[in-house]
Scaffold this motif. Structure first.
Motif, PDB file in Angstrom:
ATOM      1  N   ALA A 248       0.486  -1.427  -0.284  1.00  0.00           N
ATOM      2  CA  ALA A 248       0.008   0.155   0.046  1.00  0.00           C
ATOM      3  C   ALA A 248       0.741   1.575   0.294  1.00  0.00           C
ATOM      4  O   ALA A 248       0.340   2.172   0.487  1.00  0.00           O
ATOM      5  CB  ALA A 248      -0.936   0.174   0.851  1.00  0.00           C
ATOM      6  N   ASP A 249       2.243   0.853   0.384  1.00  0.00           N
ATOM      7  CA  ASP A 249       2.841   1.915  -0.272  1.00  0.00           C
ATOM      8  C   ASP A 249       3.327   2.710  -1.834  1.00  0.00           C
ATOM      9  O   ASP A 249       3.221   2.907  -2.040  1.00  0.00           O
ATOM     10  CB  ASP A 249       4.110   2.424   0.618  1.00  0.00           C
ATOM     11  CG  ASP A 249       5.679   1.300  -0.282  1.00  0.00           C
ATOM     12  OD1 ASP A 249       4.600   0.917  -1.474  1.00  0.00           O
ATOM     13  OD2 ASP A 249       6.071   0.782   0.333  1.00  0.00           O
ATOM     14  N   ARG A 250       3.717   4.297  -2.177  1.00  0.00           N
ATOM     15  CA  ARG A 250       4.134   4.774  -3.121  1.00  0.00           C
ATOM     16  C   ARG A 250       4.948   3.689  -4.244  1.00  0.00           C
ATOM     17  O   ARG A 250       4.590   4.162  -5.308  1.00  0.00           O
ATOM     18  CB  ARG A 250       4.531   5.822  -2.556  1.00  0.00           C
ATOM     19  CG  ARG A 250       3.896   7.155  -1.634  1.00  0.00           C
ATOM     20  CD  ARG A 250       5.283   7.631  -1.614  1.00  0.00           C
ATOM     21  NE  ARG A 250       5.321   8.286  -3.069  1.00  0.00           N
ATOM     22  CZ  ARG A 250       6.591   9.828  -2.903  1.00  0.00           C
ATOM     23  NH1 ARG A 250       6.903  10.221  -1.789  1.00  0.00           N
ATOM     24  NH2 ARG A 250       6.782  10.691  -4.096  1.00  0.00           N
ATOM     25  N   TRP A 251       5.434   2.578  -3.701  1.00  0.00           N
ATOM     26  CA  TRP A 251       6.251   2.077  -4.445  1.00  0.00           C
ATOM     27  C   TRP A 251       5.290   1.330  -6.015  1.00  0.00           C
ATOM     28  O   TRP A 251       5.716   1.737  -6.388  1.00  0.00           O
ATOM     29  CB  TRP A 251       6.831   1.172  -3.601  1.00  0.00           C
ATOM     30  CG  TRP A 251       7.904   0.129  -4.439  1.00  0.00           C
ATOM     31  CD1 TRP A 251       9.247  -0.360  -4.615  1.00  0.00           C
ATOM     32  CD2 TRP A 251       7.690  -0.755  -4.659  1.00  0.00           C
ATOM     33  NE1 TRP A 251       9.357  -0.841  -6.013  1.00  0.00           N
ATOM     34  CE2 TRP A 251       8.812  -1.315  -5.686  1.00  0.00           C
ATOM     35  CE3 TRP A 251       5.805  -2.065  -4.894  1.00  0.00           C
ATOM     36  CZ2 TRP A 251       7.693  -3.346  -5.982  1.00  0.00           C
ATOM     37  CZ3 TRP A 251       5.940  -3.476  -4.874  1.00  0.00           C
ATOM     38  CH2 TRP A 251       6.926  -3.194  -5.755  1.00  0.00           C
ATOM     39  N   SER A 252       4.467   1.163  -4.786  1.00  0.00           N
ATOM     40  CA  SER A 252       3.186  -0.278  -4.854  1.00  0.00           C
ATOM     41  C   SER A 252       2.694   0.783  -6.406  1.00  0.00           C
ATOM     42  O   SER A 252       2.266   0.562  -7.579  1.00  0.00           O
ATOM     43  CB  SER A 252       2.700  -0.377  -4.702  1.00  0.00           C
ATOM     44  OG  SER A 252       1.395  -0.003  -4.503  1.00  0.00           O
ATOM     45  N   ARG A 253       2.987   2.558  -6.549  1.00  0.00           N
ATOM     46  CA  ARG A 253       1.962   3.098  -7.739  1.00  0.00           C
ATOM     47  C   ARG A 253       2.573   2.768  -8.924  1.00  0.00           C
ATOM     48  O   ARG A 253       1.548   3.503  -9.806  1.00  0.00           O
ATOM     49  CB  ARG A 253       1.323   4.341  -6.884  1.00  0.00           C
ATOM     50  CG  ARG A 253       0.501   3.987  -5.841  1.00  0.00           C
ATOM     51  CD  ARG A 253       1.079   5.647  -5.062  1.00  0.00           C
ATOM     52  NE  ARG A 253       0.189   5.763  -3.548  1.00  0.00           N
ATOM     53  CZ  ARG A 253       0.297   6.932  -2.914  1.00  0.00           C
ATOM     54  NH1 ARG A 253       0.991   8.097  -3.292  1.00  0.00           N
ATOM     55  NH2 ARG A 253       0.353   7.228  -1.435  1.00  0.00           N
ATOM     56  N   ARG A 254       3.492   2.466  -9.295  1.00  0.00           N
ATOM     57  CA  ARG A 254       4.235   2.038  -9.903  1.00  0.00           C
ATOM     58  C   ARG A 254       3.696   1.526 -11.159  1.00  0.00           C
ATOM     59  O   ARG A 254       4.207   1.354 -12.358  1.00  0.00           O
ATOM     60  CB  ARG A 254       5.899   1.818  -9.730  1.00  0.00           C
ATOM     61  CG  ARG A 254       5.908   0.884  -9.672  1.00  0.00           C
ATOM     62  CD  ARG A 254       8.038   0.936  -9.612  1.00  0.00           C
ATOM     63  NE  ARG A 254       7.909   1.550  -8.523  1.00  0.00           N
ATOM     64  CZ  ARG A 254      10.463   1.869  -8.183  1.00  0.00           C
ATOM     65  NH1 ARG A 254      10.261   1.235  -9.111  1.00  0.00           N
ATOM     66  NH2 ARG A 254       9.918   2.427  -7.361  1.00  0.00           N
ATOM     67  N   LEU A 255       3.453   0.710 -10.104  1.00  0.00           N
ATOM     68  CA  LEU A 255       1.985  -0.570 -11.122  1.00  0.00           C
ATOM     69  C   LEU A 255       1.261  -0.579 -11.718  1.00  0.00           C
ATOM     70  O   LEU A 255       0.685   0.592 -11.295  1.00  0.00           O
ATOM     71  CB  LEU A 255       2.367  -1.639 -10.369  1.00  0.00           C
ATOM     72  CG  LEU A 255       3.705  -2.199 -10.216  1.00  0.00           C
ATOM     73  CD1 LEU A 255       3.149  -3.374  -8.028  1.00  0.00           C
ATOM     74  CD2 LEU A 255       4.487  -2.516 -10.223  1.00  0.00           C
ATOM     75  N   PRO A 256       1.267  -0.951 -12.996  1.00  0.00           N
ATOM     76  CA  PRO A 256       0.039  -0.692 -13.869  1.00  0.00           C
ATOM     77  C   PRO A 256      -1.184  -1.433 -13.418  1.00  0.00           C
ATOM     78  O   PRO A 256      -1.632  -2.654 -13.410  1.00  0.00           O
ATOM     79  CB  PRO A 256       0.491  -1.710 -15.404  1.00  0.00           C
ATOM     80  CG  PRO A 256       1.157  -2.150 -15.604  1.00  0.00           C
ATOM     81  CD  PRO A 256       2.446  -2.155 -13.653  1.00  0.00           C
ATOM     82  N   ASP A 257      -2.176  -0.898 -12.473  1.00  0.00           N
ATOM     83  CA  ASP A 257      -3.238  -0.808 -11.746  1.00  0.00           C
ATOM     84  C   ASP A 257      -3.219  -2.056 -11.561  1.00  0.00           C
ATOM     85  O   ASP A 257      -4.203  -2.973 -12.015  1.00  0.00           O
ATOM     86  CB  ASP A 257      -4.682  -0.707 -13.351  1.00  0.00           C
ATOM     87  CG  ASP A 257      -5.458  -1.079 -12.766  1.00  0.00           C
ATOM     88  OD1 ASP A 257      -6.530  -0.235 -11.515  1.00  0.00           O
ATOM     89  OD2 ASP A 257      -6.313  -1.741 -13.400  1.00  0.00           O
ATOM     90  N   ALA A 258      -2.613  -2.180 -10.238  1.00  0.00           N
ATOM     91  CA  ALA A 258      -1.967  -4.200  -9.970  1.00  0.00           C
ATOM     92  C   ALA A 258      -3.438  -4.635  -8.972  1.00  0.00           C
ATOM     93  O   ALA A 258      -4.136  -3.987  -9.199  1.00  0.00           O
ATOM     94  CB  ALA A 258      -0.738  -3.466  -8.574  1.00  0.00           C
ATOM     95  N   VAL A 259      -3.113  -5.727  -9.813  1.00  0.00           N
ATOM     96  CA  VAL A 259      -3.941  -6.736  -8.684  1.00  0.00           C
ATOM     97  C   VAL A 259      -3.461  -7.132  -6.874  1.00  0.00           C
ATOM     98  O   VAL A 259      -2.488  -7.312  -7.533  1.00  0.00           O
ATOM     99  CB  VAL A 259      -4.381  -8.346  -8.958  1.00  0.00           C
ATOM    100  CG1 VAL A 259      -5.749  -9.192  -8.442  1.00  0.00           C
ATOM    101  CG2 VAL A 259      -5.221  -7.461 -10.819  1.00  0.00           C
ATOM    102  N   THR A 260      -3.443  -6.629  -6.166  1.00  0.00           N
ATOM    103  CA  THR A 260      -3.550  -6.571  -4.727  1.00  0.00           C
ATOM    104  C   THR A 260      -3.727  -7.993  -4.605  1.00  0.00           C
ATOM    105  O   THR A 260      -4.645  -8.391  -3.748  1.00  0.00           O
ATOM    106  CB  THR A 260      -3.213  -5.537  -3.735  1.00  0.00           C
ATOM    107  OG1 THR A 260      -3.420  -4.723  -4.835  1.00  0.00           O
ATOM    108  CG2 THR A 260      -2.887  -5.586  -2.824  1.00  0.00           C
ATOM    109  N   ALA A 261      -2.290  -9.128  -4.095  1.00  0.00           N
ATOM    110  CA  ALA A 261      -2.699 -10.507  -4.085  1.00  0.00           C
ATOM    111  C   ALA A 261      -1.788 -10.342  -2.514  1.00  0.00           C
ATOM    112  O   ALA A 261      -1.206  -9.307  -2.507  1.00  0.00           O
ATOM    113  CB  ALA A 261      -2.524 -11.409  -4.760  1.00  0.00           C
ATOM    114  N   MET A 262      -1.841 -11.333  -1.662  1.00  0.00           N
ATOM    115  CA  MET A 262      -1.342 -11.665   0.011  1.00  0.00           C
ATOM    116  C   MET A 262      -1.005 -12.609   0.067  1.00  0.00           C
ATOM    117  O   MET A 262      -2.224 -13.596   0.114  1.00  0.00           O
ATOM    118  CB  MET A 262      -1.857 -11.043   0.910  1.00  0.00           C
ATOM    119  CG  MET A 262      -1.389 -10.729   2.327  1.00  0.00           C
ATOM    120  SD  MET A 262       0.467 -10.251   2.296  1.00  0.00           S
ATOM    121  CE  MET A 262       0.486 -10.126   4.029  1.00  0.00           C
TER     122      MET A 262
END
Length: 342
Positions: A248-262
Motif C-alpha cells: 500500500a505504499d508509494r512504491w506500488s503505485r508505479r505498477l499498472p493498475d495492480a491486482v493486490t494479492a497476499m
C-alpha cells in the motif's frame, strides 16, 4: 525415558531471555543476546543478532549472516541435519522442520531423556526446504500459531491457480503478490514454477538478497528480475513479488493498475484481507494448520506436550483430551512477527 532419567522439567526452564537448557548452558531461540544460542531457523523472532556463540544449520547461519552481517554472532557453528554436537552435558542434533530453508527442530538429549523443540514447522510439501521429520521423544514442544480448529489451510496448488485465473481475467494488470521475505516469497515463486509459469517474476528490492541466497543454496526459482528501472508498460500482465509492507505504499503505485494479492495463512480471516486492501487473498502458510498440529502430536507420540507460540489453550485442551500430559509454555518474544512471517 528411563525411570532414572531426569525429567526435562528439571533441566529446561523459561527465563526472560527464553528457553534455557541448564546442563547445556545455552538458550534455544533466545529473545535477547546471550552467551550461547541454539537457533532453529532464520526468522527474526527466533534468530536474533548479537549472540556470542550460535549453533544452527549451515543454511540458517547463511541467512543470519545475510541479515545481520557481523552481528550474526561472534562464533557461528554449523550443525547439519542428523549430526550430533555435545554442548555442555547435552547432545544437540537438528531434524528438518519443513518451515523455511534450513529450519530445524532442536533435539536435546540428556542422561536418557529427550526433548524436541519444534521451532516453527509445517507438514505439507515445500519445494524450498527439507520436509518435517518426526522424532521420538519424551517431551515435544510444539508451536501453535494456527492452533484453532477454524484454521485449515487449503491445497497450495488451488491457491496458486487463483493467480493464473486472475491473469486470464486481467491480462493488462500487474499482479502484485505480498509475501514475507524469508521463506514465503521463495515458496510462492517455486509453486508458480511447479505450476508451469516460466515468464520472469519481478522482485521488490527487499526480496532480492534472500532470493539470491536461496538460489545459491540450490533452490530453483527461475528467472527473477528487479522492478527497479522498469517502465510501467513492461509490468503489465506480470507477476510482481513484494514484502507485505510495500502493498500500500508509494512504491506500488508505479505498477499498472495492480491486482493486490497476499500469501498468508491469516488470509483465512476475511477481515484481515479487507484491512490490507487485498483483492486476491491466497491462503498459503509456512506454519502447520490445526489438522497438521494434531496429526503431528499423534505421530510423534511424546507422552508430554508443551505448547507455545500462538493459540495455546485450544491445543492444550485437545492434547489433554487425547491423553497427553499437556501444558502451555509461555515464551517471551514469540509471535511478534507472526503475521509477517506467515
Amino acid at each position: 525415558m528411563t525411570t532414572r532419567a531426569p525429567h526435562p522439567e528439571t533441566w529446561l526452564e523459561v527465563r526472560p531471555q527464553g528457553l534455557y537448557c541448564k546442563p547445556g548452558g545455552f538458550y534455544v531461540d533466545p529473545a535477547r543476546p546471550v552467551e550461547r544460542a541454539v537457533v532453529t531457523h532464520g526468522h527474526a523472532d527466533h534468530a536474533r543478532p548479537n549472540n556470542a556463540k550460535v549453533l544452527a544449520t549451515p543454511e540458517t547461519l547463511a541467512i543470519m549472516k545475510a541479515r545481520y552481517r557481523d552481528a550474526a554472532g561472534k562464533s557461528l557453528q554449523p550443525l547439519a541435519y542428523g549430526e550430533v554436537q555435545k554442548v555442555g552435558e547435552v547432545d544437540v542434533a537438528f531434524a528438518p522442520a519443513g518451515h523455511v530453508l534450513g529450519s530445524a527442530q532442536a533435539v536435546l538429549s540428556y542422561k536418557g531423556a529427550r526433548c524436541v523443540v519444534s521451532g516453527d514447522y509445517k507438514r505439507r510439501a515445500d519445494p524450498t526446504c527439507a520436509a518435517f521429520e518426526p522424532v521420538a521423544c519424551d517431551v515435544f514442544i510444539t508451536e501453535a500459531t494456527f492452533g484453532l480448529p477454524v484454521f485449515r489451510h487449503p491445497d497450495d496448488k488451488e491457491e496458486i491457480s487463483k493467480i493464473f485465473k486472475s491473469l486470464e481475467l486481467f491480462p493488462e494488470r500487474a499482479h502484485l503478490v505480498g509475501a514475507y521475505g524469508l521463506g514465503k516469497a521463495q515458496r510462492v515463486i517455486a509453486l508458480l514454477r511447479q505450476a508451469g509459469y516460466q515468464r520472469p517474476i519481478y522482485l521488490h528490492g527487499a526480496l532480492q538478497a534472500l532470493c539470491e541466497l536461496y538460489q545459491a543454496e540450490g533452490v530453483a526459482l527461475g528467472q527473477l528480475e528487479p522492478v527497479a528501472g522498469r517502465e510501467a508498460v513492461e509490468l503489465a500482465g506480470a507477476i510482481v513479488m513484494a514484502p507485505p509492507s510495500a502493498l500500500a505504499d508509494r512504491w506500488s503505485r508505479r505498477l499498472p493498475d495492480a491486482v493486490t494479492a497476499m500469501a498468508s495463512g491469516w488470509m483465512r480471516v476475511r477481515q484481515r484481507a479487507r484491512q490490507r486492501g487485498v483483492e486476491l487473498p491466497l491462503i498459503i502458510s509456512d506454519h502447520a494448520d490445526w489438522d497438521e498440529l494434531t496429526a503431528t502430536l499423534e505421530e510423534v507420540a511424546a507422552p508430554e506436550v508443551w505448547v507455545t507460540h500462538g493459540n495455546e489453550e485450544a491445543l492444550v485442551h485437545w492434547a489433554s483430551q487425547k491423553g497427553f500430559r499437556a501444558r502451555a509454555l509461555s515464551l517471551i518474544g514469540r509471535g511478534e512477527e507472526e503475521q509477517e512471517s506467515e
